[in-house]
Scaffold this motif. Structure first.
Motif, short mmCIF file in Angstrom:
data_model
loop_
_atom_site.label_atom_id
_atom_site.label_comp_id
_atom_site.label_asym_id
_atom_site.label_seq_id
_atom_site.Cartn_x
_atom_site.Cartn_y
_atom_site.Cartn_z
N ALA A 22 -28.52 -29.79 -0.54
CA ALA A 22 -28.10 -29.38 -1.95
C ALA A 22 -26.88 -29.64 -2.61
CB ALA A 22 -28.49 -28.03 -3.41
N ALA A 23 -25.83 -29.01 -1.55
CA ALA A 23 -24.35 -28.68 -1.51
C ALA A 23 -23.95 -30.43 -1.39
CB ALA A 23 -23.73 -28.57 -0.94
N ARG A 24 -24.45 -30.98 -0.40
CA ARG A 24 -24.46 -32.98 -0.75
C ARG A 24 -24.42 -34.11 -2.20
NH1 ARG A 24 -25.64 -31.98 4.65
NH2 ARG A 24 -27.69 -32.24 4.47
N GLU A 25 -24.95 -33.40 -1.99
CA GLU A 25 -25.53 -34.07 -3.83
C GLU A 25 -25.06 -33.58 -4.53
OE1 GLU A 25 -29.96 -32.94 -4.34
OE2 GLU A 25 -30.49 -33.59 -3.44
N VAL A 26 -24.39 -31.85 -4.61
CA VAL A 26 -23.35 -31.88 -5.65
C VAL A 26 -21.89 -32.96 -5.51
CG1 VAL A 26 -22.13 -29.65 -6.12
CG2 VAL A 26 -24.57 -29.31 -5.99
N LEU A 27 -21.88 -31.96 -3.90
CA LEU A 27 -20.73 -33.11 -3.57
C LEU A 27 -20.09 -34.86 -3.93
CD1 LEU A 27 -19.34 -30.42 -0.42
CD2 LEU A 27 -18.47 -30.89 -2.26
N ALA A 28 -21.83 -35.31 -4.17
CA ALA A 28 -21.66 -37.15 -3.87
C ALA A 28 -21.78 -36.70 -5.92
CB ALA A 28 -22.93 -37.33 -3.34
N SER A 29 -21.90 -36.18 -6.70
CA SER A 29 -21.70 -35.83 -7.71
C SER A 29 -20.17 -35.64 -8.55
CB SER A 29 -22.20 -35.27 -8.75
OG SER A 29 -22.16 -35.45 -9.38
N VAL A 30 -19.64 -34.99 -7.41
CA VAL A 30 -18.16 -34.56 -7.62
C VAL A 30 -17.66 -36.66 -7.13
CG1 VAL A 30 -15.99 -32.99 -6.80
CG2 VAL A 30 -18.46 -32.56 -7.29
N VAL A 31 -17.58 -36.40 -6.82
CA VAL A 31 -16.76 -37.42 -5.94
C VAL A 31 -16.84 -38.36 -6.54
CG1 VAL A 31 -16.87 -39.71 -3.87
CG2 VAL A 31 -17.15 -37.20 -3.71
N GLU A 32 -18.31 -38.66 -7.10
CA GLU A 32 -19.18 -40.01 -8.14
C GLU A 32 -17.46 -39.43 -9.37
OE1 GLU A 32 -19.65 -43.07 -7.83
OE2 GLU A 32 -19.90 -42.21 -5.55
N ARG A 33 -18.19 -38.12 -10.08
CA ARG A 33 -17.10 -38.08 -10.97
C ARG A 33 -15.27 -38.45 -10.97
NH1 ARG A 33 -20.18 -34.05 -14.65
NH2 ARG A 33 -22.98 -34.42 -14.29
N LEU A 34 -14.90 -37.78 -10.03
CA LEU A 34 -13.51 -38.08 -10.20
C LEU A 34 -13.11 -39.24 -9.45
CD1 LEU A 34 -12.80 -34.81 -7.04
CD2 LEU A 34 -11.93 -34.68 -9.34
N SER A 35 -13.83 -40.27 -8.99
CA SER A 35 -13.57 -41.23 -9.46
C SER A 35 -13.24 -42.20 -10.30
CB SER A 35 -14.97 -42.22 -8.08
OG SER A 35 -14.35 -41.57 -6.53
N VAL A 36 -14.45 -41.96 -11.21
CA VAL A 36 -14.46 -42.07 -12.44
C VAL A 36 -13.14 -41.70 -13.63
CG1 VAL A 36 -15.43 -43.05 -14.89
CG2 VAL A 36 -17.10 -43.03 -12.78
N ARG A 37 -13.55 -40.61 -13.77
CA ARG A 37 -11.94 -39.47 -13.90
C ARG A 37 -10.92 -40.53 -13.89
NH1 ARG A 37 -11.78 -33.43 -15.05
NH2 ARG A 37 -12.96 -34.34 -16.78
N MET A 38 -9.94 -40.54 -12.38
CA MET A 38 -9.07 -41.05 -11.78
C MET A 38 -9.16 -42.46 -11.90
SD MET A 38 -8.44 -37.80 -9.22
CE MET A 38 -6.54 -38.58 -9.07
N GLY A 39 -10.20 -42.95 -12.45
CA GLY A 39 -9.12 -44.79 -12.19
C GLY A 39 -9.53 -45.59 -10.68
N GLN A 40 -9.74 -44.76 -9.86
CA GLN A 40 -9.85 -45.22 -8.34
C GLN A 40 -10.39 -44.68 -7.04
OE1 GLN A 40 -5.48 -44.21 -7.54
NE2 GLN A 40 -6.62 -42.40 -6.29
N ARG A 41 -11.56 -45.35 -6.65
CA ARG A 41 -12.19 -44.91 -5.68
C ARG A 41 -11.54 -43.19 -4.59
NH1 ARG A 41 -16.14 -43.43 -2.98
NH2 ARG A 41 -17.09 -44.97 -0.58
N ILE A 42 -12.56 -42.59 -5.03
CA ILE A 42 -12.61 -40.78 -4.46
C ILE A 42 -13.44 -41.29 -3.63
CG2 ILE A 42 -11.81 -38.31 -4.53
CD1 ILE A 42 -10.17 -40.28 -5.92
N THR A 43 -12.64 -40.64 -2.20
CA THR A 43 -13.97 -40.22 -1.33
C THR A 43 -14.46 -38.37 -0.65
OG1 THR A 43 -12.61 -39.96 0.84
CG2 THR A 43 -12.39 -41.82 0.23
N ALA A 44 -15.37 -38.97 0.17
CA ALA A 44 -16.18 -37.28 -0.18
C ALA A 44 -15.11 -36.81 1.04
CB ALA A 44 -17.48 -37.42 0.90
N TRP A 45 -14.27 -37.39 1.79
CA TRP A 45 -13.48 -36.47 2.88
C TRP A 45 -12.14 -36.26 2.02
CZ3 TRP A 45 -8.10 -37.06 3.76
CH2 TRP A 45 -7.67 -36.29 4.79
N GLU A 46 -11.26 -36.80 1.29
CA GLU A 46 -10.53 -36.49 0.43
C GLU A 46 -11.05 -35.19 -0.66
OE1 GLU A 46 -8.32 -40.00 -1.02
OE2 GLU A 46 -10.48 -40.27 -1.79
N VAL A 47 -12.40 -35.04 -0.89
CA VAL A 47 -13.18 -33.93 -1.69
C VAL A 47 -13.11 -32.66 -0.84
CG1 VAL A 47 -14.73 -32.42 -3.21
CG2 VAL A 47 -14.04 -34.98 -3.42
#
Length: 65
Positions: A22-47
């Motif tokens: 479930a943590a993988r799913e949460v973190l994938a959602s975080v990656v997507e939201r951060l990417s949208v919010r920051m206007g650039q691709r954020i990677t799972a590694w960065e998170v």
């Protein structure tokens, strides 16, 4: 991303108590939201790296008495 103990503890400290799967799913959602919010691709590694840096900064080193 494979959430390890430190990542799971970090999530729990922020009110998200989940299994590693479930943590993988949460973190994938975080990656997507951060990417949208920051206007650039954020990677799972960065998170993951940001979580590790925050968690390491909180490690309390015992003081010798």
């Amino acid at each position: 991303m494979k959430p390890d103990g430190m990542v799971l503890r970090w999530l729990a400290r922020h009110g998200v108590v989940v299994s590693p799967a479930a943590a993988r799913e949460v973190l994938a959602s975080v990656v997507e939201r951060l990417s949208v919010r920051m206007g650039q691709r954020i990677t799972a590694w960065e998170v993951d790296h940001a979580i590790w840096l925050d968690a390491r900064a909180r490690v309390v080193i015992p003081h010798p008495e």
